[in-house]
Design a protein around this motif. Structure first.
Motif, short mmCIF file in Angstrom:
data_model
loop_
_atom_site.label_atom_id
_atom_site.label_comp_id
_atom_site.label_asym_id
_atom_site.label_seq_id
_atom_site.Cartn_x
_atom_site.Cartn_y
_atom_site.Cartn_z
N PHE A 147 0.85 -1.19 0.00
CA PHE A 147 0.00 0.00 0.00
C PHE A 147 0.89 1.24 0.00
N PHE A 148 0.28 2.38 -0.21
CA PHE A 148 1.01 3.63 -0.38
C PHE A 148 0.52 4.66 0.62
N LYS A 149 1.42 5.55 1.03
CA LYS A 149 1.04 6.67 1.88
C LYS A 149 1.35 7.95 1.13
N TYR A 150 0.32 8.78 1.04
CA TYR A 150 0.46 10.07 0.38
C TYR A 150 -0.33 11.09 1.19
N LYS A 151 0.34 12.13 1.63
CA LYS A 151 -0.26 13.19 2.46
C LYS A 151 -0.90 12.62 3.72
N GLY A 152 -0.27 11.60 4.32
CA GLY A 152 -0.74 11.03 5.57
C GLY A 152 -1.90 10.07 5.45
N ILE A 153 -2.34 9.77 4.25
CA ILE A 153 -3.47 8.85 4.03
C ILE A 153 -2.93 7.57 3.40
N GLU A 154 -3.45 6.43 3.86
CA GLU A 154 -3.08 5.14 3.28
C GLU A 154 -3.93 4.88 2.05
N TRP A 155 -3.28 4.50 0.96
CA TRP A 155 -3.95 4.22 -0.31
C TRP A 155 -3.70 2.77 -0.69
N TYR A 156 -4.78 2.02 -0.91
CA TYR A 156 -4.69 0.60 -1.22
C TYR A 156 -4.98 0.37 -2.70
N PRO A 157 -4.06 -0.25 -3.43
CA PRO A 157 -4.22 -0.38 -4.88
C PRO A 157 -5.31 -1.39 -5.27
N THR A 158 -6.02 -1.05 -6.32
CA THR A 158 -6.99 -1.98 -6.90
C THR A 158 -6.53 -2.44 -8.28
N ASN A 159 -5.72 -1.62 -8.93
CA ASN A 159 -5.23 -1.97 -10.26
C ASN A 159 -3.81 -1.41 -10.41
N ILE A 160 -2.87 -2.27 -10.77
CA ILE A 160 -1.49 -1.86 -11.02
C ILE A 160 -1.12 -2.35 -12.42
N SER A 161 -0.65 -1.44 -13.26
CA SER A 161 -0.30 -1.84 -14.63
C SER A 161 1.09 -1.31 -14.98
N ASN A 162 1.76 -2.06 -15.83
CA ASN A 162 3.09 -1.74 -16.30
C ASN A 162 2.96 -1.22 -17.73
N LYS A 163 3.25 0.06 -17.93
CA LYS A 163 3.07 0.68 -19.24
C LYS A 163 3.94 0.01 -20.29
N ASP A 164 3.30 -0.52 -21.31
CA ASP A 164 3.95 -1.15 -22.46
C ASP A 164 4.87 -2.32 -22.09
N PHE A 165 4.80 -2.81 -20.86
CA PHE A 165 5.58 -3.95 -20.38
C PHE A 165 7.09 -3.76 -20.56
N ILE A 166 7.55 -2.52 -20.46
CA ILE A 166 8.98 -2.27 -20.62
C ILE A 166 9.61 -1.79 -19.31
N ASP A 167 8.88 -1.93 -18.21
CA ASP A 167 9.38 -1.56 -16.89
C ASP A 167 9.89 -0.13 -16.83
N GLU A 168 9.16 0.78 -17.45
CA GLU A 168 9.54 2.19 -17.40
C GLU A 168 8.65 2.95 -16.42
N GLU A 169 7.33 2.82 -16.59
CA GLU A 169 6.40 3.55 -15.74
C GLU A 169 5.31 2.61 -15.23
N ILE A 170 5.00 2.72 -13.94
CA ILE A 170 3.95 1.93 -13.32
C ILE A 170 2.77 2.85 -13.04
N THR A 171 1.57 2.42 -13.42
CA THR A 171 0.35 3.16 -13.15
C THR A 171 -0.48 2.39 -12.13
N ILE A 172 -0.87 3.09 -11.05
CA ILE A 172 -1.59 2.46 -9.94
C ILE A 172 -2.88 3.22 -9.68
N ILE A 173 -3.99 2.51 -9.63
CA ILE A 173 -5.27 3.09 -9.19
C ILE A 173 -5.50 2.61 -7.78
N ALA A 174 -5.69 3.56 -6.84
CA ALA A 174 -5.78 3.21 -5.43
C ALA A 174 -6.91 3.96 -4.73
#
Length: 107
Positions: free
Chosen positions: A77-104
């Motif tokens: 899970f992630f902490k941002y501005k003191g709030i815990e964020w739990y991911p529901t979807n994590i994707s790897n852009k173009d499968f080249i391990d450059e950028e990760i997109t997380i919906i939380a």
């Protein structure tokens, strides 16, 4: 890559089993590290399009992929501005391990 694309600091945490000094284990959060990210809120109409729960606040976290942090691990899970964020979807852009997109969702 665009300069100053990642302007928010996000902490990466994982729930891990640790010894409780009584012969058993307990689950405690452990910080894996922190990363620079681009954090944006998801509008309610977009949440409906994704089929997400509109009663909770949701964010999108875009960050660079790092070899020392497994963003796809169990119990992360992630902490941002003191709030815990739990991911529901994590994707790897173009499968080249450059950028990760997380919906939380926030807790």
């Amino acid at each position: 890559m665009r300069a100053r694309k990642y302007i928010n600091r996000v902490e990466v945490w994982q729930n891990t089993a640790t010894a409780d000094n009584y012969g058993g284990n307990t689950v405690t959060p452990t910080q894996l590290g922190s990363s620079w990210a681009n954090v944006t809120t998801i509008a309610i109409d977009k949440m409906l399009n994704y089929g997400l729960d509109t009663a909770k606040q949701a964010i999108t976290i875009k960050t660079r992929s790092r070899s020392d942090i497994n963003y796809f691990a169990e119990g992360i899970f992630f902490k941002y501005k003191g709030i815990e964020w739990y991911p529901t979807n994590i994707s790897n852009k173009d499968f080249i391990d450059e950028e990760i997109t997380i919906i939380a969702f926030g807790k």
